[in-house]
Design an enzyme around this catalytic site. Structure first.
Site, short mmCIF file in Angstrom:
data_model
loop_
_atom_site.label_atom_id
_atom_site.label_comp_id
_atom_site.label_asym_id
_atom_site.label_seq_id
_atom_site.Cartn_x
_atom_site.Cartn_y
_atom_site.Cartn_z
N HIS A 1 0.82 -1.22 0.00
CA HIS A 1 0.00 0.00 0.00
C HIS A 1 0.85 1.27 0.00
O HIS A 1 0.41 2.32 -0.45
CB HIS A 1 -1.02 -0.04 1.14
CG HIS A 1 -2.09 -1.04 0.85
ND1 HIS A 1 -2.07 -2.31 1.36
CD2 HIS A 1 -3.14 -0.97 0.01
CE1 HIS A 1 -3.10 -2.98 0.86
NE2 HIS A 1 -3.77 -2.20 0.05
N CYS B 1 -9.15 -3.28 -11.04
CA CYS B 1 -8.75 -2.05 -10.33
C CYS B 1 -7.45 -2.24 -9.57
O CYS B 1 -7.02 -1.36 -8.85
CB CYS B 1 -9.86 -1.58 -9.39
SG CYS B 1 -10.17 -2.72 -8.04
C1 PEP Z 1 -6.25 -5.05 -4.99
O1 PEP Z 1 -6.06 -5.85 -4.07
O2 PEP Z 1 -5.87 -5.25 -6.16
C2 PEP Z 1 -6.93 -3.78 -4.73
C3 PEP Z 1 -7.28 -2.99 -5.71
O3 PEP Z 1 -7.12 -3.44 -3.42
P1 PEP Z 1 -5.91 -2.92 -2.47
O4 PEP Z 1 -4.69 -2.80 -3.32
O5 PEP Z 1 -6.33 -1.64 -1.88
O6 PEP Z 1 -5.80 -4.03 -1.48
#
Ligand code: PEP
Ligand code: MG
Length: 538
Positions: free
Chosen positions: A192, A484
């Site tokens: 993240h 996404c």
């Molecule tokens: C993912 O896991 O690809 C996602 C879009 O959510 P995050 O990266 O916030 O866990």
């Protein structure tokens, strides 16, 4: 360490996680100082002055950072509160008394902060949660007394490349405009921290072991796309790199319009954001609003009204938004939830699973999203993170629809959800594939692990097979299935995903121009051919 300028530039390799090139002097994030052995105090007045100056330096540094962060209200408030703690006259008096009793300044400060920390911790509740802040202040004050750099992100008053062992999402979110790029020794490509850097358009390289040895002030060139760091470039070269980057961004920014293949097949280009501040005038709406990023450093739950305002800020600016409900847990702890520590947090209570222990949190959030949509008239779609079964999708959809939310979706981040995509789509209106977590859980590879980046690469056929399965399930019933995760922002992979049949790609705003450009260079038939080849690969 890397070769110094005299012996020519040296190249270090890391993983590029946020595109863009830049160059400037590097500065590292210092760790907590080590207390030296106690020493005899030759001059009590001089030692008292060291105590006073150290506390003033800490408070002044915090106030300067608060002023720099004034656009981010909650960050500025936290920094102001910390500055007041450093200014506390009782604490200063205790440290000074310890000096008068014969203790040296660093130990006197250490003792005073430790005592205050214990007193705060004993009070319990919210104040106990602030006790950890006193450790941070203690480290800063002791560093100031010792004359070594204060721990935390430096603020030298000029642009610099930040070098850190690792950074928490909260640290990354709080970085000021002086930071040209981010280089970490540890960290994974879809951590993240990497996502936050990309969201800000900040070039970033992770898993760069060689960065640990870079001396402060070395001029480094950073390529956040390839992960290459060149240490020891000249001032002239650094200026040339920064100017070339500005020109390249201007070239790509000149592209515009909706996502289309060369023969006009539409693939929506959407934005991944963490707050209204991340919005850019590009893309066809927001495909992933990571609401947890609004509250990363909050110790008290955001109220219903505060949430309505934060969501309405985004809805008012963009008519089409996919809001993801809070995805807390693992590397995105939300302190106000007070979740218990777990031995295996990535497999524990995170995402939608938080609802099992704290159902009110989701109810309040859904109420706030529905109200923000009503107030702004925006088309707000809502989706849940970490859905594992059709039953979970159905229960989430019911609670969202009860509040008048028209379009309800599920993220596909767990292989079980991808395998039953058709059954999930009986319960919800759309799917959004989170390739970051889907890679992590498909390959059993921690997304923050620098040594497992190859296993996390979403271009691998097992992951693409799961994407294909979801896209086919969507096509069969005429419901949208987007991607996404960070894969959607990779211009090399976007045509493959389009060829697999996904209907939208949602990415950090900084990635949109290059993905638009990549899609426009292939017909849909070529995209399908690329997808077939990728599925057949190793
Ligand atoms: C993912 O896991 O690809 C996602 C879009 O959510 P995050 O990266 O916030 O866990
Ligand atoms: Mg995820």
């Amino acid at each position: 360490m890397a070769d110094d300028a005299a012996s020519g530039p040296a190249t270090l390799a890391g993983l590029g996680v946020s595109p863009g090139r830049t160059a400037g002097p590097c500065l590292r994030m210092a760790g907590p100082p080590e207390l030296p052995a106690p020493y005899a105090v030759p001059d009590v007045d001089a030692e008292l002055a060291v105590v006073g100056k150290a506390l003033e330096a800490v408070a002044e540094d915090l106030r300067r950072r608060s002023a720099a962060a004034s656009a981010d209200r909650s960050a500025a408030e936290i920094l102001d509160a910390l500055a007041m703690m450093a200014d506390d006259p009782t604490l200063r008096e205790e440290a000074e008394q310890a000096v008068r009793d014969g203790m040296d300044a660093p130990h006197a400060l250490d003792a005073a902060f430790t005592r205050h920390r214990e007193a705060l911790a004993a009070l319990g509740g919210y104040l106990a949660e602030r006790a950890a802040d006193l450790d941070d202040l203690k480290h800063r004050a002791v560093a100031a007394a010792l004359g070594v750099p204060m721990p935390g992100v430096p603020s030298p008053g000029h642009p610099f490349v930040l070098i850190a062992d690792d950074l928490s999402p909260a640290d990354t979110a709080g970085l000021g405009p002086e930071v040209l790029a981010l280089v970490t020794v540890r960290g994974g490509p879809t951590s993240h921290t990497a996502i936050l850097a990309r969201g800000r358009g900040l070039p970033a390289v992770v898993a760069c072991a060689g960065a640990a040895d870079l001396a402060d002030g070395t001029l480094v060139a950073v390529d956040g796309g390839t992960g290459e760091i060149v240490a020891g470039v000249t001032e002239v070269e650094a200026t040339r790199i920064r100017e070339a980057e500005i020109a390249e961004r201007a070239r790509l920014a000149a592209t515009s319009g909706p996502g289309r293949t060369a023969d006009g097949h539409p693939v929506k280009l959407l934005l991944n954001i963490g707050s209204a501040a991340d919005l850019r005038p590009d893309g066809e709406g927001v495909g992933l609003f990571r609401t947890e990023f609004l509250f990363l450093d909050r110790r008290q739950a955001p109220s219903y009204e505060e949430q309505v305002t934060a969501y309405a800020d985004v809805f008012a600016a963009v008519p089409y938004v996919v809001v993801r409900t809070l995805d807390a847990g693992t590397d995105k702890p939300l302190p106000f939830l007070g979740l218990a520590e777990e031995p295996n947090p990535a497999l524990g209570i995170r995402g939608l699973r938080v609802d099992r222990v704290l159902p009110d949190v989701l109810d309040t959030q859904l109420d706030a999203i529905a109200e923000a949509a009503r107030r702004t008239g925006a088309e707000a779609w809502v989706m849940a993170p970490m859905v594992s079964t059709p039953g979970e999708a159905a229960a989430f959809a019911r609670r969202a629809r009860e509040r008048g939310i028209a379009k309800v979706g599920a993220m596909v981040e767990v292989p079980a959800a991808a395998l039953l995509a058709d059954r999930l789509l009986r319960e919800v209106d759309f799917l959004s594939i989170g390739t970051n977590d889907l890679s992590q859980y498909t390959y059993a590879a921690d997304r923050q692990h620098p040594a497992l980046a190859d296993l996390l690469d979403p271009a691998q056929p097992a992951l693409l097979r799961l994407v294909e399965r979801c896209a086919e399930a969507g096509r069969a019933v005429g419901k949208p299935v987007g991607v996404c995760g960070e894969a959607a922002g990779d211009p090399g992979l976007a045509p493959v995903l389009a060829g697999l049949g996904v209907t939208s790609l949602s990415m950090a705003p900084v990635c949109v121009p290059a993905v638009r450009d990549a899609l426009s260079r292939h017909t849909l038939a070529e995209c399908r051919e690329l997808a077939r080849a990728a599925l057949a690969g190793d």
